[in-house]
Design an enzyme around this catalytic site. Structure first.
Site, mmCIF file in Angstrom:
data_model
loop_
_atom_site.group_PDB
_atom_site.id
_atom_site.type_symbol
_atom_site.label_atom_id
_atom_site.label_comp_id
_atom_site.label_asym_id
_atom_site.label_seq_id
_atom_site.Cartn_x
_atom_site.Cartn_y
_atom_site.Cartn_z
ATOM 1 N NE ARG A 68 -3.940 -2.109 0.165
ATOM 2 C CZ ARG A 68 -4.341 -2.892 -0.839
ATOM 3 N NH1 ARG A 68 -3.791 -2.771 -2.045
ATOM 4 N NH2 ARG A 68 -5.293 -3.773 -0.662
ATOM 5 C CG ASN A 98 -2.673 -2.913 -6.605
ATOM 6 O OD1 ASN A 98 -1.713 -3.155 -5.874
ATOM 7 N ND2 ASN A 98 -3.874 -3.381 -6.369
ATOM 8 C CG ASP A 158 -2.776 -8.663 -8.193
ATOM 9 O OD1 ASP A 158 -3.476 -9.615 -8.542
ATOM 10 O OD2 ASP A 158 -2.837 -8.153 -7.058
ATOM 11 C CG HIS A 185 -6.163 -10.116 -11.301
ATOM 12 N ND1 HIS A 185 -6.369 -9.871 -9.971
ATOM 13 C CD2 HIS A 185 -7.404 -10.154 -11.847
ATOM 14 C CE1 HIS A 185 -7.659 -9.776 -9.718
ATOM 15 N NE2 HIS A 185 -8.319 -9.937 -10.846
ATOM 16 C CG HIS A 238 -5.153 -14.213 -7.170
ATOM 17 N ND1 HIS A 238 -5.659 -14.240 -8.445
ATOM 18 C CD2 HIS A 238 -4.880 -12.904 -6.898
ATOM 19 C CE1 HIS A 238 -5.691 -13.004 -8.912
ATOM 20 N NE2 HIS A 238 -5.225 -12.186 -8.011
ATOM 21 C CG ASN A 284 -11.274 -9.972 -7.861
ATOM 22 O OD1 ASN A 284 -11.698 -11.030 -8.308
ATOM 23 N ND2 ASN A 284 -10.996 -8.944 -8.634
ATOM 24 C CG ASP A 311 -4.249 -11.188 -3.244
ATOM 25 O OD1 ASP A 311 -3.767 -10.039 -3.274
ATOM 26 O OD2 ASP A 311 -5.307 -11.492 -3.845
ATOM 27 C CG HIS A 315 -8.878 -3.265 1.812
ATOM 28 N ND1 HIS A 315 -8.544 -2.349 0.831
ATOM 29 C CD2 HIS A 315 -8.907 -4.466 1.196
ATOM 30 C CE1 HIS A 315 -8.375 -2.979 -0.322
ATOM 31 N NE2 HIS A 315 -8.583 -4.265 -0.123
ATOM 32 N N PRO A 329 -12.203 -5.455 -2.139
ATOM 33 C CG PRO A 329 -11.592 -6.189 -4.283
ATOM 34 C CD PRO A 329 -12.064 -4.975 -3.517
#
EC number: 3.5.2.3
Lengths: 437, 310
Positions: A68, A98, A158, A185, A238, A284, A311, A315, A329
Site C-alpha cells: 500500500r 497497484n 494485479d 490476475h 491466486h 478477488n 495476496d 484495507h 476486496p
C-alpha cells in the site's frame, strides 16, 4: 558483523534428529550434533538460541503482497508490512504495483525497493506494472524497471487483468529478454462486470452478482496458449478454481513455462462465508466451493500449483465495515499463511515440512529468480531461515497483527504452528513473536 | 420477530400470524371514517431510502401513520447520505436520534442485514424494504395476503413467477414465502434471467409460459428493468413480449379463477397487456391496498411485541 549464533537442537525440515546450526557472518558455517555445553564455550561471544522442538525451514518468499505504500499509508506501509511479513516467517516479499502512484516506472519501483532496504526486515522486491497506469493499453517501461536498482523481474497489473490478448502476447514476448515473468490476475473483465461473489447457488440466493469460474479459467487457458506460442514464462496469480487446475495440468504437460500460486484463504475458506454479508470475506477472486478447496489443496501437494502466495491486502475499516458491494476486496495474509498451510495441508497429511519449504520458499524464489532466497539449509548457504514451533497454537486477533489494518477473515480462529524466529542473512528479524528492529 | 430482513428462513407460523394480523387490521379499518389506530403512538419509524420508490415508501408511511407512529422520511437525496456518510454512521445516527424502527431500501444486496448487525443491542428494529437483487419481504407478504384473499388459501396452489427472476428481489422473497406456505412455485423465464443453481430452489422451472398457464392458480409478473433490455439478456423487448408477456390470448389460457399479480411499476404492452392489467382478473390495485395493511401488521409485530401479537 553480528556475533556468531548457535541454533541448538533444531530439526531441519522437521526431519531426522535435532542438530545444532552455527551461523556466522550471515552464513551457515557448521551443522552438527557436536556442540554440547563444553564445546560452545570455545566459541567466542556466541549467542545461543534454544530451538528444542522447533523445525527449521528456508525463509518464506511471498510473490504476492500489497504493501500500500505509496498512496494508502493509512492502511499499511512498507515498514508495517515488512514487520507482518517477518512475523509470518517471510524473508522476501513482492510488493504489487497497484499503488498510488502506480509502480509503472523506475522512480516508483526504486522508491519501494529503497524503503524496503531502509526497513531491513525482509527483502522487498517491487513488482512492476505490465501496462501504464494498469490501464491495459500500453506496455510500461519494463526494461527500464528491470535495469533499475530495484532489478524488477516480476511484472503484474494485479488487481486488474491484462485482458487484451495482443497486449498480453507482447508483454510475454518482450519480457523474454529481461529474464522476467508476467504474473497475471486472470479475470476476463467482460464476464465479471459488477461481480460480487463466486457464481453459485449461494450468491444467487443472496442476490450477489456472480463471478463465474470460467472468467478465470478462460484467461488462464488463453495465456498458457500465448506463453507456449511465444516461448515465454507466465505466472498465474491466486488460482481459485478446480477448472484452472485442469488447465494448468494440461499446459504443463505440453511443456508450457507456466507457474501458479494459490492463496491461504482459497485453501481454507468457501463461499459459505457470504452468509451475513460481512465484507471481511470479500476478495478477488472470490471464495469458491468446498470442492474447489479440495482440488486446490491436492494440486499444491502434487505440484500442479507451484506455491503459496498471500495476496495480503490491507484495507481501512471504512472500506470493509460497509455494505458488501461498496467494500474493497482483499484480506490480510502474511501472518496467518504458514498456519493455514499447516492446518490445510500438513495436518491432513498432504504435505510434509519439506513440502512446506518447497511451496512457501524454494519455488517462489525460483519463479522470481531470487538467487539468495529459498536456498537449502546447508553449510555455506545464507542463514535466511525460519524456525517454526509445530506444536504451538495461537488465536488470530486482527487488532494484534502488525499490519495497520485488521481485516483478517481468520479472526478468532485457533490455528496450529507458530513462527518462533525469522532470520535474514544471519540477522534475527523476529524471535519469540517479537520484531527485532 | 426482531427484524424483518428476508422471507428466507421466516417460519410459516410467523408469516401466517402477520397475514392474520393484516386481515384483522383491514377488517377493523373497513368503513371507518377516521382510519387511525392508537397502537404505535409515541413510536418513531424512519424510512431510509437509497433508491427511488413511490409505492413502497408511501405504503410504509401510510401504514405507520394509520398506527399513530411518528414517521420520518429520510432519502438519499435529502440528507447527509449524499455527503458521503457511511450507511453504518447513518444507521447509528438514526438509532441514537430515537428511531424505534428503520425501514431501509438500498441498492446493495445485504444492506438491511448489515444495518441490523450494526444496530445490534440498540433496540432499533430493521425492516428490509428491498436490498439490491436480494429480497423484498413485505412485497412477498402483501402478495401472499392478496392471494389468500382471492384464492382462499395458498397451500397447494400453483403459482408462476414470470420474468427477470435473476435480478428480482420480489421473486426471491416470493419463492421462499410461497414455498414455506405450501404453494407449488413455477419460475418461467429465459435461461439468461434465471439464477445459477435455481434447481436447488423449491421450484420448478419452465421456459414455456403457454404450457404452464392452464394449470395455474396465479401468475405473478416481474418488472423488466430498462437496463436489462440493453444488457443482452434477451434479444429485444419485442421477442421478450412475444415469449413471456401476458396478453389477452394468454389470459384466456388461465383457469377462470386464476389471479394476475404485478408488483409494479408495470411496463404496459411489454410484460403485461393493458387489457390484462385492467381486467378484473388482475389484483394489482388490491396488492397496493393490502400492502398498507401488511406493513401495518409488520410494524405491529416488530414494535408492539411478540406476546401481544401471538
Amino acid at each position: 558483523m553480528n556475533s556468531p549464533l548457535l541454533i541448538k537442537a533444531v530439526r531441519l525440515y522437521g526431519e531426522g534428529d535435532p542438530v545444532d546450526v552455527l551461523v556466522r557472518d550471515g552464513v551457515i558455517v557448521e551443522i552438527g550434533q557436536w556442540l554440547d555445553a563444553a564445546s560452545t564455550q570455545d566459541l567466542d561471544g556466541v549467542r545461543v538460541l534454544d530451538a528444542d522442538g522447533l523445525v527449521a525451514l528456508p525463509g518464506f518468499v511471498d510473490l504476492h503482497t500489497h504493501l500500500r505504500e505509496p498512496g494508502r499509508e493509512d492502511t499499511e506501509t512498507i515498514a508495517t508490512g515488512s514487520a507482518a511479513a517477518a512475523l509470518g516467517g517471510y524473508t522476501a516479499v513482492f510488493a504489487m504495483a497497484n499503488t498510488d502512484p502506480v509502480a509503472d516506472n523506475a522512480v516508483v519501483v526504486e522508491h519501494v525497493w529503497r524503503r524496503g532496504r531502509e526497513v531491513g526486515l525482509v527483502d522487498v522486491h517491487p513488482v512492476g506494472a505490465v501496462t501504464v497506469g494498469l490501464k491495459g493499453e500500453k506496455l510500461a517501461e519494463l526494461g527500464t524497471m528491470a535495469a533499475s536498482k530495484a532489478g524488477v523481474r516480476v511484472f503484474s497489473d494485479d488487481g486488474l487483468c491484462v485482458a487484451d490478448p495482443l497486449i498480453m502476447r507482447r508483454a510475454l514476448e518482450y519480457t523474454r529478454s529481461l529474464d522476467a515473468v508476467i504474473a497475471q490476475h486472470a479475470e476476463e473483465p467482460r464476464l465479471t462486470v459488477g461481480a460480487q461473489a463466486h457464481e453459485g447457488e449461494r450468491a444467487a440466493r443472496l442476490g450477489l452478482a456472480g463471478w463465474p469460474a470460467a472468467a478465470e479459467e478462460s484467461i488462464v487457458a488463453r495465456d498458457c496458449l500465448l506463453a507456449k506460442q511465444v516461448d515465454a514464462r507466465l505466472h498465474v496469480c491466486h488460482v481459485s478454481t478446480s477448472g484452472t487446475v485442469d488447465v494448468l495440468r494440461w499446459a504443463k504437460a505440453r511443456g508450457t513455462k507456466v507457474s501458479a500460486e494459490v492463496t491461504p484463504h482459497h485453501l481454507l475458506l468457501t463461499d459459505e462465508r457470504l452468509e451475513g454479508y460481512d465484507p471481511v470475506n470479500k476478495v478477488n477472486p472470490p471464495l469458491r466451493t468446498e470442492s474447489d478447496v479440495q482440488v486446490l489443496r491436492e494440486a499444491l501437494a502434487e505440484g500442479v500449483l507451484d506455491c503459496v502466495a498471500t495476496d495480503h491486502a490491507p484495507h481501512a475499516v471504512q472500506d470493509k465495515d460497509c455494505e458488501w458491494s461498496a467494500a474493497r476486496p482483499g484480506m490480510l495474509g502474511l501472518q496467518t499463511a504458514l498456519s493455514i498451510v499447516v492446518k490445510t495441508l500438513v495436518r491432513p497429511g498432504l504435505l510434509d515440512w519439506r513440502g512446506v519449504a518447497r511451496v512457501m520458499s524454494e519455488r517462489p524464489a525460483e519463479i522470481a529468480g531470487l538467487p539468495d532466497q529459498g536456498r537449502p539449509l546447508a553449510v555455506g548457504e545464507p542463514a535466511t531461515l525460519v524456525l517454526v514451533d509445530p506444536r504451538a497454537h495461537w488465536v488470530v486477533r486482527g487488532a494484534e497483527l502488525a499490519s495497520i489494518s485488521g481485516n483478517t477473515p481468520f479472526e478468532g480462529m485457533e490455528l496450529p504452528a507458530v513462527v518462533h524466529t525469522t532470520m535474514l542473512r544471519g540477522r534475527v528479524t523476529v524471535t519469540e513473536g517479537k520484531v527485532q528492529s | 420477530m426482531k427484524h424483518l430482513l428476508s422471507t428466507d428462513g421466516l417460519d410459516p407460523a410467523t408469516a401466517t400470524a402477520v397475514l392474520d394480523t393484516a386481515d384483522t387490521l383491514k377488517r377493523t379499518l373497513l368503513g371507518r371514517e377516521v382510519r387511525k389506530l392508537p397502537t404505535l403512538r409515541g413510536r418513531t419509524v424512519v424510512t431510509l431510502f437509497y433508491e427511488n420508490s413511490t409505492r413502497t415508501r408511501v405504503s410504509f408511511e401510510v401504514a405507520g401513520k394509520w398506527m399513530s407512529a411518528d414517521v420520518i422520511n429520510v432519502s438519499a437525496g435529502g440528507s447527509s447520505v449524499n455527503k458521503g456518510e457511511s450507511l453504518r454512521d447513518t444507521a447509528l445516527t438514526l438509532s441514537a436520534a430515537g428511531a424505534d424502527l428503520v425501514i431501509v431500501r438500498h441498492p446493495a444486496s445485504g444492506a438491511a442485514h448489515r444495518l441490523a448487525s450494526w444496530l445490534e443491542g440498540t433496540g432499533t428494529a430493521v425492516v428490509n424494504a428491498g436490498d439490491g437483487t436480494h429480497e423484498h419481504p413485505t412485497q412477498a407478504l402483501l402478495d401472499a395476503a392478496t392471494l389468500r384473499e382471492r384464492l382462499g388459501e395458498i397451500s397447494g396452489r400453483r403459482i408462476a413467477i414470470v420474468g427477470d427472476v435473476l435480478h428480482s428481489r420480489v421473486a426471491r422473497s416470493n419463492v421462499h414465502l410461497l414455498a414455506a406456505l405450501g404453494a407449488e412455485v413455477v419460475l418461467v423465464a429465459p435461461p439468461t434471467l434465471l439464477p445459477t443453481g435455481v434447481h436447488s430452489w423449491p421450484v420448478t422451472v419452465s421456459h414455456d409460459l403457454d404450457s404452464e398457464l392452464p394449470a395455474l392458480d396465479a401468475v405473478m409478473l416481474l418488472r423488466v428493468q430498462a437496463e436489462r433490455m440493453h444488457g443482452g439478456f434477451f434479444p429485444s423487448a419485442r421477442e421478450y413480449s412475444i415469449a413471456y408477456g401476458l396478453n389477452e390470448r394468454r389470459l384466456a389460457l388461465l383457469p377462470e379463477h386464476a389471479v394476475v399479480l404485478h408488483p409494479g411499476p408495470m411496463l404496459r404492452g411489454m410484460e403485461i397487456a393493458s387489457a390484462v392489467a385492467d381486467s378484473p382478473r388482475a389484483a394489482i390495485t388490491d396488492q397496493v391496498r393490502n400492502g398498507v395493511h401488511v406493513r401495518m401488521a409488520v410494524l405491529y409485530h416488530l414494535l408492539a411485541g411478540e406476546e401481544e401479537a401471538a
